[in-house]
Design an enzyme around this catalytic site. Structure first.
Site, PDB file in Angstrom:
ATOM      1  N   GLU A   1      61.394-111.407 -24.329  1.00  0.00           N
ATOM      2  CA  GLU A   1      60.888-112.116 -22.893  1.00  0.00           C
ATOM      3  C   GLU A   1      58.889-111.513 -23.337  1.00  0.00           C
ATOM      4  OE1 GLU A   1      62.936-109.151 -20.746  1.00  0.00           O
ATOM      5  OE2 GLU A   1      64.317-110.118 -19.968  1.00  0.00           O
TER       6      GLU A   1
ATOM      7  N   GLY B   1      55.421-111.076 -22.620  1.00  0.00           N
ATOM      8  CA  GLY B   1      54.844-112.059 -21.444  1.00  0.00           C
ATOM      9  C   GLY B   1      53.313-112.011 -22.354  1.00  0.00           C
ATOM     10  N   ARG B   2      52.803-110.684 -22.542  1.00  0.00           N
ATOM     11  CA  ARG B   2      50.616-110.069 -22.385  1.00  0.00           C
ATOM     12  C   ARG B   2      50.694-111.004 -23.650  1.00  0.00           C
ATOM     13  NH1 ARG B   2      48.187-105.536 -22.087  1.00  0.00           N
ATOM     14  NH2 ARG B   2      49.831-104.737 -21.447  1.00  0.00           N
TER      15      ARG B   2
ATOM     16  N   ARG C   1      43.087-104.014 -14.393  1.00  0.00           N
ATOM     17  CA  ARG C   1      43.093-103.163 -15.719  1.00  0.00           C
ATOM     18  C   ARG C   1      41.926-102.060 -16.115  1.00  0.00           C
ATOM     19  NH1 ARG C   1      44.608-104.631 -20.158  1.00  0.00           N
ATOM     20  NH2 ARG C   1      46.213-104.124 -19.999  1.00  0.00           N
TER      21      ARG C   1
ATOM     22  N   TYR D   1      44.393 -98.590 -15.994  1.00  0.00           N
ATOM     23  CA  TYR D   1      44.893 -98.038 -16.902  1.00  0.00           C
ATOM     24  C   TYR D   1      43.388 -97.425 -17.633  1.00  0.00           C
ATOM     25  CZ  TYR D   1      48.916-101.384 -15.816  1.00  0.00           C
ATOM     26  OH  TYR D   1      49.258-102.058 -14.823  1.00  0.00           O
TER      27      TYR D   1
ATOM     28  N   CYS E   1      33.822-101.111  -3.072  1.00  0.00           N
ATOM     29  CA  CYS E   1      33.760-100.562  -2.105  1.00  0.00           C
ATOM     30  C   CYS E   1      34.509 -98.631  -2.577  1.00  0.00           C
ATOM     31  CB  CYS E   1      33.344-100.041  -0.549  1.00  0.00           C
ATOM     32  SG  CYS E   1      34.778-100.169   0.163  1.00  0.00           S
TER      33      CYS E   1
HETATM   34  N1  LLP Z   1      60.591-107.930 -19.728  1.00  0.00           N
HETATM   35  C1  LLP Z   1      60.266-106.674 -18.558  1.00  0.00           C
HETATM   36  C2  LLP Z   1      62.143-106.053 -18.092  1.00  0.00           C
HETATM   37  C3  LLP Z   1      59.406-106.104 -18.076  1.00  0.00           C
HETATM   38  O1  LLP Z   1      59.511-105.234 -17.154  1.00  0.00           O
HETATM   39  C4  LLP Z   1      58.448-106.671 -18.781  1.00  0.00           C
HETATM   40  C5  LLP Z   1      56.963-105.831 -18.448  1.00  0.00           C
HETATM   41  C6  LLP Z   1      58.442-107.648 -20.079  1.00  0.00           C
HETATM   42  C7  LLP Z   1      59.289-108.723 -20.258  1.00  0.00           C
HETATM   43  C8  LLP Z   1      56.472-108.105 -20.283  1.00  0.00           C
HETATM   44  O2  LLP Z   1      56.061-107.387 -21.249  1.00  0.00           O
HETATM   45  P1  LLP Z   1      54.897-107.945 -22.013  1.00  0.00           P
HETATM   46  O3  LLP Z   1      55.637-108.883 -23.010  1.00  0.00           O
HETATM   47  O4  LLP Z   1      53.708-108.498 -21.186  1.00  0.00           O
HETATM   48  O5  LLP Z   1      54.415-106.425 -22.553  1.00  0.00           O
HETATM   49  N2  LLP Z   1      50.485-105.125 -15.476  1.00  0.00           N
HETATM   50  C9  LLP Z   1      50.752-104.521 -17.126  1.00  0.00           C
HETATM   51  C10 LLP Z   1      52.025-104.152 -17.884  1.00  0.00           C
HETATM   52  C11 LLP Z   1      52.862-104.398 -17.308  1.00  0.00           C
HETATM   53  C12 LLP Z   1      54.115-104.592 -17.758  1.00  0.00           C
HETATM   54  C13 LLP Z   1      55.801-104.535 -17.254  1.00  0.00           C
HETATM   55  N3  LLP Z   1      56.910-104.961 -17.932  1.00  0.00           N
HETATM   56  C14 LLP Z   1      49.241-104.505 -17.310  1.00  0.00           C
HETATM   57  O6  LLP Z   1      48.213-104.983 -17.761  1.00  0.00           O
HETATM   58  O7  LLP Z   1      49.193-103.965 -18.583  1.00  0.00           O
END
Ligand code: LLP
Length: 423
Positions: free
Chosen positions: A278, A280-281, A317, A321, A348
């Site tokens: 899965e 994402g990033r 971000r 973070y 602000c």
């Molecule tokens: N699968 C599940 C169940 C997740 O909770 C997440 C991300 C992903 C896949 C995808 O993760 P990735 O491959 O993108 O790392 N807002 C934060 C990141 C939060 C990620 C939450 N879960 C940031 O800007 O760094």
């Protein structure tokens, strides 16, 4: 991979291009701040990821929380991807982008009864359960609806992913999933949940993980449960190891896909169920930038500030973070001397910054700056704080660009407040 001089974002004649389009051209047409994505970046990362695991039976379920613009989702769907969604809103987006329910996984540590029902009615590939109470509720709703949803159990493998504490999810102290012991206990009583079909084991240990080791450790732990279940005659269809693969934001921060795959493949080859990833990033972060315009320069108490038109409501971000996003001029000018500055937004709050203490060629009003690596968790975490309209999103493909979401109108800020205005 560094985003700073890739075929997706690079300089030609001192001018920053996304693929074959000068970003200045997009700013003139759409104004700033604006998110700009490279479609070929998205495609290439997906293809590369899939190729790294071609020797095993696997599927990629793009995690839409990193970037849920419909055109981004559709780009991945067209390549054969499924999607991982974390709420009814993300499920809605995935469906509107054209995802077939059999290509959707519904995740979430706190899904409401409505969300579970919607997932079931749509007959998504899997609904992940994260607690015994959720399984009981799933079983009850399924009985009422006379449906047989497919359910995966999320295990918390208690592994340290060595990432920012806010985005670590696989430690025992984190709220996600159930322990290995509890998982085995739940499976041993699976007959009590006769309305649901357990079809998967799942984990997700955190995000922006650069080393392969935490994944290896976690997959080993999930495998232990898997083999114990096999011994008890249970073979889940899916072995879902989540996302979390890291990306380049700055020097020395690198994730190696060959290393990741090389370490995981021997373990995954022992699993005789479909492996699910899965990411994402990994697929989106370096496929996007946030382009912003310099409004003012000023020096206060010996600190130099560059005030830009993008703010924490556009890209959160850095504020939450303390995340690093490289910032560079869209037009290079050798005559400009370097300054050390905080690059801040108009909101602000002192926490509203894009970058602090940065060395950057001096800016003048109207300069365009590119905040790099902003394709993941940028627009999806944007808000209307300070009643700011969320930015436009533009997709570049070769020498063409498409506005894939307009800058919000004032009307978006009000929804129906005017009709509901109290006298
Ligand atoms: N699968 C599940 C169940 C997740 O909770 C997440 C991300 C992903 C896949 C995808 O993760 P990735 O491959 O993108 O790392 N807002 C934060 C990141 C939060 C990620 C939450 N879960 C940031 O800007 O760094």
């Amino acid at each position: 991979m560094s985003q700073l001089n890739s075929k997706y974002f690079h300089y030609r004649d001192k001018e920053l291009f996304c693929e074959d389009v000068p970003v200045v051209k997009i700013a003139s047409a759409v104004s700033t701040p604006v998110y700009i994505y490279s479609r070929n970046y998205l495609r290439d990362r997906y293809t590369e990821f899939a190729a790294a695991f071609q020797s095993i039976d696997h599927a990629i379920f793009y995690s839409v929380k990193s970037n849920f613009n419909l055109s981004v989702i559709k780009t991945f769907l067209s390549l054969g991807s499924g999607v991982d969604v974390n709420s009814e809103g993300e499920l809605y987006r995935a469906l509107r982008a054209g995802a077939h329910p059999s290509k959707i996984i519904l995740t979430g540590v706190g899904k409401t009864e409505d969300e579970l029902r919607i997932g079931m009615v749509h007959n998504v590939l899997m609904i992940k359960a994260e607690s015994l109470e959720e399984i009981e509720l799933l079983n009850k709703i399924a009985g009422q609806l006379k449906l047989k949803p497919k359910v995966a159990l999320r295990i918390n493998p208690d592994v340290n992913p060595a990432t920012h504490p806010y985005i670590s999810t696989g430690l025992a102290e984190n709220k996600f999933g159930v322990s290995s012991e509890e998982a085995l206990e739940i499976f041993s009583h699976s007959k009590n949940f006769s309305n649901i079909i357990f079809t998967g084991l799942h984990m997700h240990i955190g995000s922006q993980i650069l080393a392969a080791e935490p994944f290896v450790e976690a997959v080993e732990k999930l495998s232990e449960i898997y083999f114990k279940l096999n011994a008890a005659g249970i073979r889940p269809d899916h072995f879902d190891i989540g996302g979390g693969m890291g990306v380049y934001y700055r020097e020395n921060e690198n994730f190696s896909l060959p290393d990741f795959a090389g370490n995981l493949l021997p373990l995954l080859k022992k699993i005789s169920s479909k492996i699910i990833f899965e990411p994402g990033r990994y697929l989106t972060a370096n496929g996007g930038i946030l382009l912003t315009k310099v409004l003012y320069n000023k020096t206060e108490a010996e600190k130099y500030f560059i005030i830009v038109d993008a703010a924490m409501n556009d890209l959160l971000r850095p504020s939450i973070y303390d995340a690093y996003h490289h910032i560079q001029h869209a037009i290079l000018n050798k005559e400009r001397k370097n300054v050390r500055a905080d690059i801040v937004g108009p909101v602000c709050e002192s926490g509203d910054f894009m970058g602090r203490d940065r060395e950057i060629p001096a800016c003048i009003q109207g300069d365009l700056l590119a905040v790099m690596s902003a394709g993941a968790y940028g627009m999806t975490m944007a808000s209307n704080y300070n009643a700011r309209r969320r930015p436009a999103e533009v997709m570049v493909e070769g020498d063409r660009y498409f506005i894939i979401r307009s800058r919000e109108h004032y009307q978006h800020l009000l929804l129906d407040e005017e009709e509901r205005l109290l006298t």
